[in-house]
Write a protein that holds these residues in place. Structure first.
Motif, PDB file in Angstrom:
ATOM      1  N   LYS A  90       0.041   7.739   3.563  1.00 13.39           N
ATOM      2  CA  LYS A  90       1.287   6.963   3.652  1.00 13.39           C
ATOM      3  C   LYS A  90       1.802   6.918   5.091  1.00 13.39           C
ATOM      4  CE  LYS A  90       6.139   7.301   2.304  1.00 13.39           C
ATOM      5  NZ  LYS A  90       7.139   8.095   1.538  1.00 13.39           N
ATOM      6  N   HIS A  91       1.725   8.041   5.777  1.00 13.90           N
ATOM      7  CA  HIS A  91       2.260   8.122   7.142  1.00 13.90           C
ATOM      8  C   HIS A  91       1.372   7.445   8.178  1.00 13.90           C
ATOM      9  CE1 HIS A  91       4.595  11.891   5.688  1.00 13.90           C
ATOM     10  NE2 HIS A  91       5.287  10.791   5.478  1.00 13.90           N
ATOM     11  N   LEU A 110      -6.148   3.548  -2.157  1.00 12.87           N
ATOM     12  CA  LEU A 110      -4.929   2.737  -2.120  1.00 12.87           C
ATOM     13  C   LEU A 110      -4.544   2.367  -0.697  1.00 12.87           C
ATOM     14  CD1 LEU A 110      -2.794   4.548  -4.856  1.00 12.87           C
ATOM     15  CD2 LEU A 110      -4.221   2.510  -5.094  1.00 12.87           C
ATOM     16  N   ALA A 111      -4.744   3.287   0.242  1.00  9.10           N
ATOM     17  CA  ALA A 111      -4.442   2.970   1.641  1.00  9.10           C
ATOM     18  C   ALA A 111      -5.306   1.819   2.133  1.00  9.10           C
ATOM     19  CB  ALA A 111      -4.645   4.200   2.513  1.00  9.10           C
ATOM     20  N   PRO A 143      -2.781  14.670   0.792  1.00  7.84           N
ATOM     21  CA  PRO A 143      -3.554  13.527   1.293  1.00  7.84           C
ATOM     22  C   PRO A 143      -2.863  12.198   1.050  1.00  7.84           C
ATOM     23  CG  PRO A 143      -4.641  14.538  -0.596  1.00  7.84           C
ATOM     24  CD  PRO A 143      -3.553  15.459  -0.188  1.00  7.84           C
ATOM     25  N   LEU A 144      -2.093  12.096  -0.034  1.00  4.93           N
ATOM     26  CA  LEU A 144      -1.351  10.862  -0.287  1.00  4.93           C
ATOM     27  C   LEU A 144      -0.260  10.666   0.765  1.00  4.93           C
ATOM     28  CD1 LEU A 144      -1.114  11.265  -4.152  1.00  4.93           C
ATOM     29  CD2 LEU A 144      -2.235   9.346  -3.006  1.00  4.93           C
ATOM     30  N   LYS A 145       0.445  11.739   1.105  1.00  2.00           N
ATOM     31  CA  LYS A 145       1.468  11.652   2.147  1.00  2.00           C
ATOM     32  C   LYS A 145       0.842  11.349   3.509  1.00  2.00           C
ATOM     33  CE  LYS A 145       5.112  14.616   0.213  1.00  2.00           C
ATOM     34  NZ  LYS A 145       5.871  15.880   0.392  1.00  2.00           N
ATOM     35  N   ARG A 185       0.839  -1.212   0.000  1.00  4.92           N
ATOM     36  CA  ARG A 185       0.000   0.000   0.000  1.00  4.92           C
ATOM     37  C   ARG A 185       0.867   1.253   0.000  1.00  4.92           C
ATOM     38  NH1 ARG A 185      -5.198  -1.682   3.802  1.00  4.92           N
ATOM     39  NH2 ARG A 185      -4.946  -3.945   3.581  1.00  4.92           N
ATOM     40  N   ILE A 186       1.898   1.256   0.818  1.00  6.69           N
ATOM     41  CA  ILE A 186       2.790   2.417   0.888  1.00  6.69           C
ATOM     42  C   ILE A 186       3.520   2.610  -0.437  1.00  6.69           C
ATOM     43  CG2 ILE A 186       4.908   3.275   1.978  1.00  6.69           C
ATOM     44  CD1 ILE A 186       3.843   2.035   4.612  1.00  6.69           C
TER      45      ILE A 186
END
Length: 465
Positions: free
Chosen positions: A73-74, A130-131, A68-70, A23-24
């Motif tokens: 990811k975090h 994706l997350a 929002p993607l970062k 996912r990451i």
């Protein structure tokens, strides 16, 4: 499209629930696309719009998509954790029973993205998609063909088509896309179109998230700083030339402050856009059809007795499809400008007497996607919040609630269904699967026939106030 969907669903079944590392990696690839193609994105949007503010595109369609993607990811590892819940009745836990929720990927999510922010309204929801461990098929708008073609090339370079794929095409392709048996469908666009999308999705019982629009009001309180309110309202009304679903659609202003507020708007337009013709910061209307629609609203308002004031600081003829920020005074509900979502730089001003009158006016109309209130009194703020149902609210500014990754974004009723962003997006695109693990003790024996005194005692304990 059917073949591609079948391939994505087969890959999801074959590979199972993806671990955090996969996912990451997918989130990282999406971030990389936006970083590496930032200039190309701004160029494509400029071509599609005729002119679009380059900095505006880099802010709204690139930077605001990366964040929002970062964020996902975090946080995705924490979001994926098993959510343990108390067992009921409580004594069962002492005997070893356990209960929890697992958030499973739904499978393949279809994304129908609009023309006004083609990249942001694709990549921002991709953060949650994706997350949550899903795959995605994306149908961008035919109104932004250069942006759509660029997006298709970008995604194909970084993702296998069984992970993420972009399908381009006209309205008929969009209709066929909406009818596919996805595991979830996200549509962002007009309420009128959403009805057809939802009807198509219903054929396969596809769950939908609808991000729509409507007429988002801005209420100017009696204690508001008019210059500050005008400046911040104009940010939302001139961003992308007002072609944004959360733009303030009309302003409710105390009757005795209307003229002062219009003057404040004029002053602040002159600061933000000293000239409009050729101004690189001021965006054009997407196409001639939409420009004619906006001009028709103004013509209709004048024909019904309203007055129109263009806020054109240099009083210049505008080039291309640019339209000056325009105030409509004396607007009434029989005018198109107060019936239809504007989606452009036109601001009707509706005077009110008491704050409750403004609240009543908003509540007499369909529930809005966004609500804006300008005023410093906490009691008035809370009164507005308690008495108006809206998708989201920003106090003393516009649009900013949309940028918060820790807040859900979504409408209610005609302005939308469901929400995403941050953890709320992760949950929207996940299936919350309930799991109960029974104790090794046979504690449900009393619930099985033949029944006797034990079940009678249990029922007498349960069936009471």
């Amino acid at each position: 499209m059917e073949t591609l969907l079948a391939r994505q669903q087969a890959a999801q079944r074959r590979e199972g629930t993806p671990p955090a590392a996969i996912r990451i990696d997918r989130l990282d690839r999406a971030i990389g696309l936006l970083v590496d193609h930032a200039s190309d994105i701004a160029d494509a949007l400029n071509d599609d719009f005729g002119h679009r503010s380059r900095q505006g595109s880099l802010v709204s369609d690139v930077a605001a998509s990366i964040e929002p993607l970062k964020h996902a990811k975090h946080h995705v590892k924490r979001w994926m954790r098993r959510d343990y819940r108390p067992v009921s009745p409580a004594p069962l836990a002492l005997l070893g029973a356990r209960a929890w929720v697992d958030y499973q990927p739904k499978g393949v999510v279809g994304v129908i993205a609009p023309w006004n922010f083609p990249f942001n309204l694709t990549f921002a929801p991709l953060a949650g998609i994706l997350a949550a461990g899903n795959r995605a098929m994306i149908k961008p708008s035919e109104f932004t063909p250069r942006s759509s073609a660029l997006m298709q090339r970008m995604v194909a370079a970084a993702f296998d088509e069984t992970e993420v794929a972009v399908i381009t095409g006209d309205q008929s392709a969009g209709e066929a896309f909406a009818a596919l048996p996805f595991d979830h469908l996200l549509f962002t666009g007009a309420t009128s179109v959403a009805k057809h999308v939802m009807r198509a999705a219903a054929e396969h019982l596809v769950p939908v998230t609808l991000e729509l629009g409507g007429k988002s009001p801005a209420i100017i309180g009696r204690d508001a700083d008019l210059d500050l309110a005008a400046r911040r309202l104009l940010f939302g009304k001139t961003l992308n030339a007002g072609q944004i679903c959360v733009a303030p659609d009309y302003a409710l202003v105390p009757g005795d402050a209307v003229e002062a507020f219009v003057e404040a708007l004029a002053r602040n337009v002159a600061v933000m856009f000293p000239t409009l013709r050729g101004n690189p910061d001021y965006t054009s209307i997407i196409n001639e059809r939409h420009k004619a629609r906006l001009e028709g609203y103004l013509d209709d308002a004048v024909a019904h007795g309203a007055s129109v004031r263009a806020l054109n600081p240099s009083n210049e003829a505008l080039d291309g499809r640019r339209m000056a920020p325009t105030v409509v005074l004396g607007a009434t509900d029989d005018m198109a400008v107060l019936r239809e979502e504007i989606f452009g730089p036109i601001l009707p001003i509706v005077p009110y007497g008491r704050l409750d009158d403004a609240i009543a006016y908003v509540n007499a109309h369909p529930r809005p996607l966004s609500l804006y209130y300008f005023g410093n009194g906490r009691a008035d703020q809370e009164h507005v919040l308690a008495n108006i149902v809206a998708g989201g609210v920003t106090l003393n500014d516009t649009v900013v609630h949309l940028t918060q990754d820790n807040l859900p974004f979504g409408g209610i009723g005609p302005s939308g269904m469901g929400a995403y962003h941050g953890y709320d997006g992760f949950k929207t695109f996940s299936h919350a699967r309930a799991v109960y693990r029974q104790s090794r003790f046979d504690i449900t024996a009393m619930l099985r026939p033949p029944y006797g005194k034990t079940i009678e005692r249990l029922l007498s304990f349960k069936i009471r106030r």
